[in-house]
Motif scaffolding. Structure first.
Motif, short mmCIF file in Angstrom:
data_model
loop_
_atom_site.label_atom_id
_atom_site.label_comp_id
_atom_site.label_asym_id
_atom_site.label_seq_id
_atom_site.Cartn_x
_atom_site.Cartn_y
_atom_site.Cartn_z
N UNK A 17 0.86 -1.19 0.00
CA UNK A 17 0.00 0.00 0.00
C UNK A 17 0.89 1.23 0.00
N UNK A 18 0.61 2.16 -0.91
CA UNK A 18 1.44 3.36 -1.08
C UNK A 18 0.75 4.58 -0.46
N UNK A 19 1.51 5.33 0.31
CA UNK A 19 1.00 6.56 0.95
C UNK A 19 2.01 7.67 0.75
N UNK A 20 1.59 8.76 0.11
CA UNK A 20 2.47 9.90 -0.08
C UNK A 20 2.64 10.63 1.25
N UNK A 21 3.89 10.78 1.67
CA UNK A 21 4.18 11.44 2.94
C UNK A 21 4.40 12.94 2.79
N UNK A 22 5.09 13.34 1.75
CA UNK A 22 5.35 14.77 1.54
C UNK A 22 5.69 15.03 0.08
N UNK A 23 5.40 16.27 -0.32
CA UNK A 23 5.75 16.76 -1.65
C UNK A 23 6.92 17.71 -1.52
N UNK A 24 7.93 17.56 -2.37
CA UNK A 24 9.17 18.31 -2.23
C UNK A 24 9.59 18.97 -3.54
N UNK A 25 8.63 19.29 -4.40
CA UNK A 25 8.98 19.86 -5.69
C UNK A 25 9.75 21.16 -5.60
N UNK A 26 9.28 22.07 -4.77
CA UNK A 26 9.99 23.35 -4.65
C UNK A 26 11.31 23.19 -3.90
N UNK A 27 11.38 22.21 -3.01
CA UNK A 27 12.67 21.90 -2.38
C UNK A 27 13.68 21.47 -3.44
N UNK A 28 13.18 20.70 -4.43
CA UNK A 28 14.10 20.26 -5.47
C UNK A 28 14.55 21.43 -6.34
N UNK A 29 13.63 22.35 -6.63
CA UNK A 29 14.01 23.53 -7.41
C UNK A 29 15.13 24.29 -6.72
N UNK A 30 15.02 24.43 -5.41
CA UNK A 30 16.06 25.14 -4.65
C UNK A 30 17.36 24.35 -4.66
N UNK A 31 17.26 23.04 -4.49
CA UNK A 31 18.45 22.19 -4.53
C UNK A 31 19.17 22.33 -5.86
N UNK A 32 18.41 22.30 -6.94
CA UNK A 32 19.00 22.39 -8.28
C UNK A 32 19.65 23.74 -8.52
N UNK A 33 19.05 24.81 -8.02
CA UNK A 33 19.66 26.12 -8.18
C UNK A 33 21.02 26.17 -7.47
N UNK A 34 21.08 25.61 -6.29
CA UNK A 34 22.34 25.59 -5.55
C UNK A 34 23.38 24.76 -6.29
N UNK A 35 22.97 23.59 -6.76
CA UNK A 35 23.90 22.75 -7.52
C UNK A 35 24.42 23.48 -8.75
N UNK A 36 23.53 24.14 -9.48
CA UNK A 36 23.95 24.82 -10.72
C UNK A 36 24.91 25.97 -10.43
#
Length: 427
Positions: free
Chosen positions: A357-376
């Protein structure tokens, strides 16, 4: 060609044969030009081509070589725009951030009202300029190892230049609002955000001292090390050979070699049972054909009462269905054999093929955008050191485009990143 373009990038075609200009076709070129004008008519961006500007204004790009640019768009709808950037056919105008420029395009895809850049008549002809995934990117055991190696074994030293000290290559979890001004995104905040993400996964999976943990697709072992520091016993598996060697060194340096075993092993070949099974941004490399096998492997490895947590990049279900058989720029240049799933398909596959059974715990899309900006930002800042490793200017453009393209997708909501808890439905 005027002096304005004397500094335009020219790729070494012998090194990058895919960037040789495609044979010009007047019909395809005209079609690409018409499609570009249609896209730009209500796009909050500016496209300057042959000294004429299209669009509503906003982030701006300039096409340096009109013919090759249009030929690439007309030759391959999935890769042409990105290939044109790699080849130096276009650039953002000075002062325009690449991700800010790509954002309006991504927003068109994410809009419920308009998830297509092209008019309906052009959509019906997309098959003429859309490529299918090549058969040599099949994710059977041999193919998966080759696909993974092409990305993750590029260079441990290269990844070390822009990732945080834990070498965590997935979305971080920030304690502030990640959608705040990305221009303020700082490398100094990344390490704590990555540890916060790792702890969130371990907490959700109930990892404590004495837990038996399986980490599928362990990367450079940041999650395995963090689990071992809690007192867990960890089996960490990867199919990237150079990555595995560095993971072993990092585990030794962290003083947890007695608690972590790194194995160069396909997830399909793992045996044993574990209290927790973890897999961070691994499913995107599995391939649609093998999603049932992947989740079945997770279920088989879970001890009674055990929990699994995966972190996954996802896209809207309708877009996944529409694009799953196409060959995209990302698959061609960054992640061969990859396919981003949807939350819906994860729920469907686990329900139909497993007892999970799958349960979404959290959405992190904007966290990823911030992560990617830092990496770039870090990648660009450390480019001289990366270039010294033997990478050329076209590689730099490829990775800048990949990181900016991904950031734009998350900012637009076209992409999301989720942590999902998997438990057995029947004990």
């Amino acid at each position: 060609m005027t002096d304005l373009y004397t500094a335009v990038h020219e790729p070494a075609v012998e090194t990058w044969p895919s960037l040789a200009a495609p044979r010009s076709n007047p019909v395809r070129r005209a079609g690409a030009h018409a499609a570009l004008r249609f896209i730009a008519r209500d796009l909050p961006a500016t496209i300057t081509l042959d000294n004429r500007s299209y669009g509503l204004g906003g982030p701006a790009m300039r096409v340096h070589r009109t013919g090759p640019f249009l030929d690439r768009l007309g030759h391959d709808a999935g890769s042409g725009f990105g290939e044109a950037y790699l080849a130096g056919d276009w650039d953002p105008e000075p002062g325009t951030d690449l991700a800010d420029l790509l954002l309006p395009f991504a927003q068109r895809f994410s809009s419920e009202q308009d998830r297509h850049l092209l008019p309906k008549w052009a959509q019906s002809l997309r098959w003429l300029v859309t490529r299918s995934q090549p058969s040599d990117q099949e994710n059977d055991r041999a193919g998966a190892r080759e696909n993974i190696s092409r990305h993750y074994d590029l260079s441990n030293a290269m990844f070390s230049e822009f990732l945080d000290p834990s070498l965590t290559y997935s979305a971080a979890l920030f304690d502030q609002q990640p959608e705040s001004d990305l221009a303020t995104a700082s490398y100094d905040e990344l390490s704590n955000a990555q540890l916060r993400k790792l702890d969130a996964i371990l907490d959700a999976a109930g990892v404590v001292s004495g837990s038996r943990v399986l980490d599928i697709g362990c990367g450079w072992a940041s999650l395995a090390i963090r689990a071992a520091q809690r007192g867990a016993w960890v089996t960490a598996i990867t199919i990237a050979s150079q990555q595995a060697l560095l993971a072993q060194r990092r585990i030794a340096d962290a003083g947890v070699s007695d608690r972590v075993q790194v194995a160069l092993r396909d997830y399909r070949d793992q045996i044993g049972v574990f209290d927790a099974v973890l897999s961070v941004e691994m499913i995107e490399a599995v391939g649609e054909k093998y999603w049932p096998v992947y989740f079945d492997a997770i279920e088989r490895r879970l001890a009674p009462g055990g929990k699994a947590v995966i972190q996954a990049i996802v896209m809207p279900h309708d877009r996944m269905l529409a694009t799953r058989n196409t060959f995209t720029w990302v698959q061609k240049y960054i992640f061969p054999g990859g396919l981003i799933p949807s939350v819906d398909v994860i729920e469907q596959v686990t329900a139909q093929h497993t007892g999970l059974q799958a349960e979404v715990l959290r959405h992190m899309g904007m966290d990823y955008a911030r992560t990617l900006r830092i990496w770039r930002n870090r990648f660009i800042e450390h480019w001289p050191a990366i270039a010294d490793l033997g990478f050329d200017a076209t590689f730099r453009r490829m990775w800048e485009f990949y990181l900016a393209y991904s950031e734009a997708g998350f900012r637009a909501g076209y992409l999301d990143d989720v942590q999902i808890l998997l438990t057995k439905r029947f004990g």
